[in-house]
Design a protein around this motif. Structure first.
Motif, PDB file in Angstrom:
ATOM      1  N   UNK A  27       0.854  -1.187   0.000  1.00 24.74           N
ATOM      2  CA  UNK A  27       0.000   0.000   0.000  1.00 24.74           C
ATOM      3  C   UNK A  27       0.890   1.238   0.000  1.00 24.74           C
ATOM      4  N   UNK A  28       0.397   2.294  -0.645  1.00 25.71           N
ATOM      5  CA  UNK A  28       1.129   3.561  -0.693  1.00 25.71           C
ATOM      6  C   UNK A  28       0.274   4.686  -0.138  1.00 25.71           C
ATOM      7  N   UNK A  29       0.840   5.408   0.819  1.00 29.91           N
ATOM      8  CA  UNK A  29       0.166   6.556   1.432  1.00 29.91           C
ATOM      9  C   UNK A  29       0.765   7.837   0.851  1.00 29.91           C
ATOM     10  N   UNK A  30      -0.089   8.762   0.485  1.00 32.91           N
ATOM     11  CA  UNK A  30       0.366   9.968  -0.193  1.00 32.91           C
ATOM     12  C   UNK A  30       0.531  11.155   0.758  1.00 32.91           C
ATOM     13  N   UNK A  31       1.451  12.029   0.409  1.00 28.51           N
ATOM     14  CA  UNK A  31       1.668  13.251   1.158  1.00 28.51           C
ATOM     15  C   UNK A  31       2.255  14.288   0.206  1.00 28.51           C
ATOM     16  N   UNK A  32       1.685  15.471   0.217  1.00 29.43           N
ATOM     17  CA  UNK A  32       2.254  16.582  -0.540  1.00 29.43           C
ATOM     18  C   UNK A  32       2.442  17.753   0.395  1.00 29.43           C
ATOM     19  N   UNK A  33       3.316  18.659  -0.008  1.00 34.96           N
ATOM     20  CA  UNK A  33       3.613  19.784   0.864  1.00 34.96           C
ATOM     21  C   UNK A  33       3.879  21.020   0.027  1.00 34.96           C
ATOM     22  N   UNK A  34       3.834  22.123   0.686  1.00 27.51           N
ATOM     23  CA  UNK A  34       4.073  23.385   0.012  1.00 27.51           C
ATOM     24  C   UNK A  34       5.054  24.186   0.857  1.00 27.51           C
ATOM     25  N   UNK A  35       6.167  24.521   0.270  1.00 30.30           N
ATOM     26  CA  UNK A  35       7.164  25.285   0.992  1.00 30.30           C
ATOM     27  C   UNK A  35       8.049  26.033   0.016  1.00 30.30           C
ATOM     28  N   UNK A  36       8.598  27.121   0.489  1.00 27.75           N
ATOM     29  CA  UNK A  36       9.605  27.859  -0.277  1.00 27.75           C
ATOM     30  C   UNK A  36      11.003  27.591   0.265  1.00 27.75           C
ATOM     31  N   UNK A  37      11.063  26.767   1.324  1.00 34.68           N
ATOM     32  CA  UNK A  37      12.345  26.427   1.914  1.00 34.68           C
ATOM     33  C   UNK A  37      13.091  25.423   1.040  1.00 34.68           C
ATOM     34  N   UNK A  38      14.400  25.422   1.169  1.00 31.47           N
ATOM     35  CA  UNK A  38      15.205  24.463   0.431  1.00 31.47           C
ATOM     36  C   UNK A  38      15.816  23.408   1.357  1.00 31.47           C
ATOM     37  N   UNK A  39      15.916  23.770   2.636  1.00 32.23           N
ATOM     38  CA  UNK A  39      16.515  22.870   3.609  1.00 32.23           C
ATOM     39  C   UNK A  39      15.432  22.389   4.572  1.00 32.23           C
ATOM     40  N   UNK A  40      15.095  21.124   4.488  1.00 31.79           N
ATOM     41  CA  UNK A  40      14.080  20.596   5.390  1.00 31.79           C
ATOM     42  C   UNK A  40      14.224  19.078   5.493  1.00 31.79           C
TER      43      UNK A  40
END
Lengths: 115, 115
Positions: free
Chosen positions: B19-32
Motif C-alpha cells: 500500500x502507498x500513502x500519499x503526502x504533498x507539501x508546500x514550501x519555499x524552503x530548500x533545507x528541510x
C-alpha cells in the motif's frame, strides 16, 4: 531510559477550571513542544521552546501558557478550561542537532475532556 | 506558510499486500527534513522513516520506503508485505530548521490491514 514523560494520561475538567499538564525529558534536548491532536485535524503546535527561559507561540496558543525554567521541564497550563480544549495533548522534544538523526520524541499523550 | 496535505483520510489493504500513502507539501524552503510517524491504537507516536531533502536517494527501513519527489513536493510512504500490526494512523511531517526547529504535520491517514 524514560525519554519524554507526560502526566496525567487522562483528565476530566469542568468548564472554567484550570490545570497543568506536566512534561519532562531526560535526554538533555534543547527543543520542547506541546501539540494538540483533534480528530481529522492532525497535530497542531501550541507552544514550543528552544531552550531554558525561551518560549514561543505555535499555531494555536490561545487559552494556554507555558514556562521553561529548566532544560528538562516544559509544563503546559490551561486557564479557564473551555469545551474547545477537549483534545489529546502531546509533549515532545528534539535535540536540534540535524546531523545526528534529528527527530521528535513524544510523550504518551494526555486525553483531556472539558465538560 | 508551510502546509502538509494528506489527501487519503482512510485506506485499507489486504495482509501481505503493498500500500502507498500519499503526502504533498508546500514550501519555499530548500533545507528541510521529512518524516512519517505511525500512531497505533495505543496512541504512542512512533517514527517510521526519515528523509533529508538534500538527499536524492529514497530512504528505506525494512518493509517501509519512501518516494521523495522534491520538484513535485511529494513524499509518499510505501508499506510492503503489510502486517496486522501496521494498522494505525500515519502522519506525514516536516521539519524546517530555520523556523525554530518546528515540525509541521499532515492530518493523517488511517490505515487498516485486513486479514
Amino acid at each position: 531510559n524514560a525519554g519524554v514523560t507526560q502526566t496525567p494520561k487522562f483528565r476530566i475538567l469542568k468548564i472554567g477550571q484550570s490545570m497543568t499538564l506536566q512534561c519532562t525529558q531526560d535526554m538533555n534536548h534543547n527543543y520542547m513542544y506541546w501539540y494538540r491532536q483533534d480528530p481529522g485535524m492532525g497535530l497542531k503546535l501550541i507552544y514550543y521552546s528552544v531552550g531554558a527561559g525561551i518560549t514561543d507561540k505555535g499555531e494555536v496558543p490561545n487559552g494556554y501558557n507555558v514556562s521553561r525554567s529548566t532544560t528538562e521541564d516544559f509544563p503546559l497550563r490551561l486557564e479557564l478550561a473551555a469545551p474547545s480544549q477537549t483534545s489529546v495533548y502531546f509533549c515532545a522534544s528534539s535535540s536540534g542537532l540535524y546531523a545526528t538523526n534529528e527527530k521528535l520524541f513524544f510523550g504518551s499523550g494526555t486525553q483531556l475532556s472539558v465538560l | 506558510a508551510q502546509t502538509v496535505t494528506q489527501s487519503q483520510p482512510e485506506m485499507s489493504v489486504q495482509e501481505a499486500e503493498t500500500v502507498t500513502l500519499s503526502c504533498t507539501y508546500d514550501t519555499s524552503e530548500n533545507n528541510y527534513y521529512l518524516f512519517w510517524y505511525k500512531q497505533p491504537p495505543s496512541r504512542q507516536m512512533i517514527l517510521v522513516i526519515r528523509q533529508e531533502a538534500y538527499k536524492q536517494q529514497n530512504a528505506t527501513e525494512n518493509r517501509f520506503s519512501v518516494n521523495f519527489q522534491k520538484a513535485a513536493k511529494s513524499f509518499s510512504l510505501k508499506i510492503s508485505d503489510s502486517q496486522l500490526g501496521d494498522t494505525a494512523m500515519y502522519f506525514c511531517a516536516f521539519l524546517y530548521p530555520n523556523t525554530g526547529n518546528q515540525f509541521y504535520f499532515g492530518t493523517g491517514t488511517s490505515l487498516t490491514v485486513i486479514p
